[in-house]
Design an enzyme around this catalytic site. Structure first.
Site, PDB file in Angstrom:
ATOM      1  NE  ARG A  16     -49.103  42.426  25.987  1.00 53.59           N
ATOM      2  CZ  ARG A  16     -49.248  43.749  25.885  1.00 53.59           C
ATOM      3  NH1 ARG A  16     -49.561  44.301  24.729  1.00 53.59           N
ATOM      4  NH2 ARG A  16     -49.079  44.526  26.947  1.00 53.59           N
ATOM      5  NE  ARG A  17     -45.206  46.409  27.094  1.00 50.42           N
ATOM      6  CZ  ARG A  17     -44.557  47.187  27.954  1.00 50.42           C
ATOM      7  NH1 ARG A  17     -44.335  48.458  27.667  1.00 50.42           N
ATOM      8  NH2 ARG A  17     -44.115  46.681  29.089  1.00 50.42           N
ATOM      9  CE  LYS A  20     -49.782  33.283  46.490  1.00 48.02           C
ATOM     10  NZ  LYS A  20     -48.961  34.493  46.192  1.00 48.02           N
ATOM     11  CG  ASP A  48     -47.288  31.017  47.523  1.00 47.92           C
ATOM     12  OD1 ASP A  48     -46.562  32.014  47.687  1.00 47.92           O
ATOM     13  OD2 ASP A  48     -47.874  30.789  46.445  1.00 47.92           O
ATOM     14  CB  SER A  84     -46.406  40.202  49.598  1.00 47.78           C
ATOM     15  OG  SER A  84     -47.775  39.951  49.340  1.00 47.78           O
TER      16      SER A  84
END
Length: 329
Positions: free
Chosen positions: A35-36, A186, A239, A249
């Site tokens: 995006r940038r 999850k 997952d 995580s």
């Protein structure tokens, strides 16, 4: 999408960078959209996403751009790999004849599914991609497997063909609801596992959270129309295990941080990386309350993350529930 047409990967976070890298491993070029403009220019120059996926060199088959129209030009489908809160605006800017593959593991602003949002916006071809897929490992080419689900099996098959490699195995599914919501639930259970880690409650407690969390996921997914078999597949059990146990995580790590007294609900990011479960827990708890559904782990995580309960009170709420048979609920 032939080998001469790059796979558009829309979103240059860690997961987008890993997917763009993975797509090139059998000769398929990819376009990574950021995006940038300044970030895109820096990534194109140094060929390493030091902000989101440090230590992984971006293959030469990946072209980086901040021009969205250029990124999707000539493509049959695009991988949408921005956080869930950014999906609506990105979809609004895409041509409606483009197949969209949703890779975020979160909910729409109203608490609905992102795939429903995409269809409401006029996209006739929608797929979701989910599984035990830590960007830190896939970006480095470690073996992994994932699932792409769609009602349009031609789209699912095209995504499968574009991404499969000797180190990434892709399965297809028609269970969009199950694959999509497995990735959503999850994250919340992983937050609970992080609370257990942060409180030092041990392996028995963590195994119980994961097992009962899977049961809770199953009840919710089936109530939404998912196939029960999907709960025990890559996008469900697979997952959940990866997210609740891995050092990579961010949801598990956020739960651990909360247990230490840090409440990241006020800043649902870690090092610039979105912690989807923090937002999802509240949305799911609101849904459960409105529909009279019992989601005890979701409720505990929502109240602890929001500061209404202490971590110890959250665990006590789960341990003090009414006694019942294991398979009763």
């Amino acid at each position: 999408m032939g080998l001469n047409v790059p796979v558009p990967v829309l979103g240059a976070g860690g997961w987008g960078t890993a997917l763009a890298s993975a797509a090139t491993r059998t000769g398929q070029p990819a376009t990574l959209w950021a995006r940038r403009p300044d970030f895109a220019a820096r990534l194109a120059e140094v060929r390493e996403n030091r902000e989101y996926l440090p230590g992984v060199t971006l293959p030469q088959g990946v072209t980086v751009t901040s021009d969205l129209e250029q990124a999707v030009a000539g493509a049959d489908f695009a991988l949408v790999v921005v956080p869930s809160v950014g999906v609506p605006d990105l979809l609004a800017a895409l041509p409606r004849d483009l197949g969209v593959v949703l890779c975020a593991k979160g909910l729409a602003p109203d608490g609905g599914r992102l795939s429903d949002l995409a269809r409401d916006l006029g996209f006739p071809r929608v797929a979701v991609l989910s599984g035990p897929n830590h960007a830190e490992e896939i970006g480095r080419g470690l073996p992994a497997a994932t699932v792409v689900a769609s009602a349009d099996m031609a789209l699912a098959g095209a995504v499968q063909a574009a991404l499969v490699s000797p180190t990434l195995r892709i399965y297809t599914s028609t269970d969009v609801v199950g694959v999509e919501l497995g990735g959503v639930l999850k994250n919340v259970i992983a937050l609970a596992a992080g609370l257990v880690d942060g409180l030092g409650l041990g392996d028995n407690a963590k195994a119980a959270i994961i097992t009962r969390g899977l049961r809770e996921m199953g009840r919710y997914l089936v109530s939404q129309g998912a196939h029960e078999e999907t709960v025990y597949g890559l996008s469900g059990l697979g997952d959940l295990v990866a997210t609740a146990t891995s050092r990579h995580s961010r949801n598990r790590a956020a739960g651990e941080a909360i247990a230490r007294g840090d409440h990241p609900i006020s800043r649902p990011q870690q090092g610039g990386k979105v912690v989807e479960g923090l937002r999802t827990a509240g949305l799911l708890e609101a849904w459960a309350s409105a529909h009279g559904q019992d989601l005890p782990i979701v409720r505990a995580v929502s109240l602890v993350a929001g500061g209404a309960w202490t971590p110890a009170e959250g665990i006590a709420s789960l341990m003090g529930r009414d006694l019942k048979a294991e398979l009763e609920g």
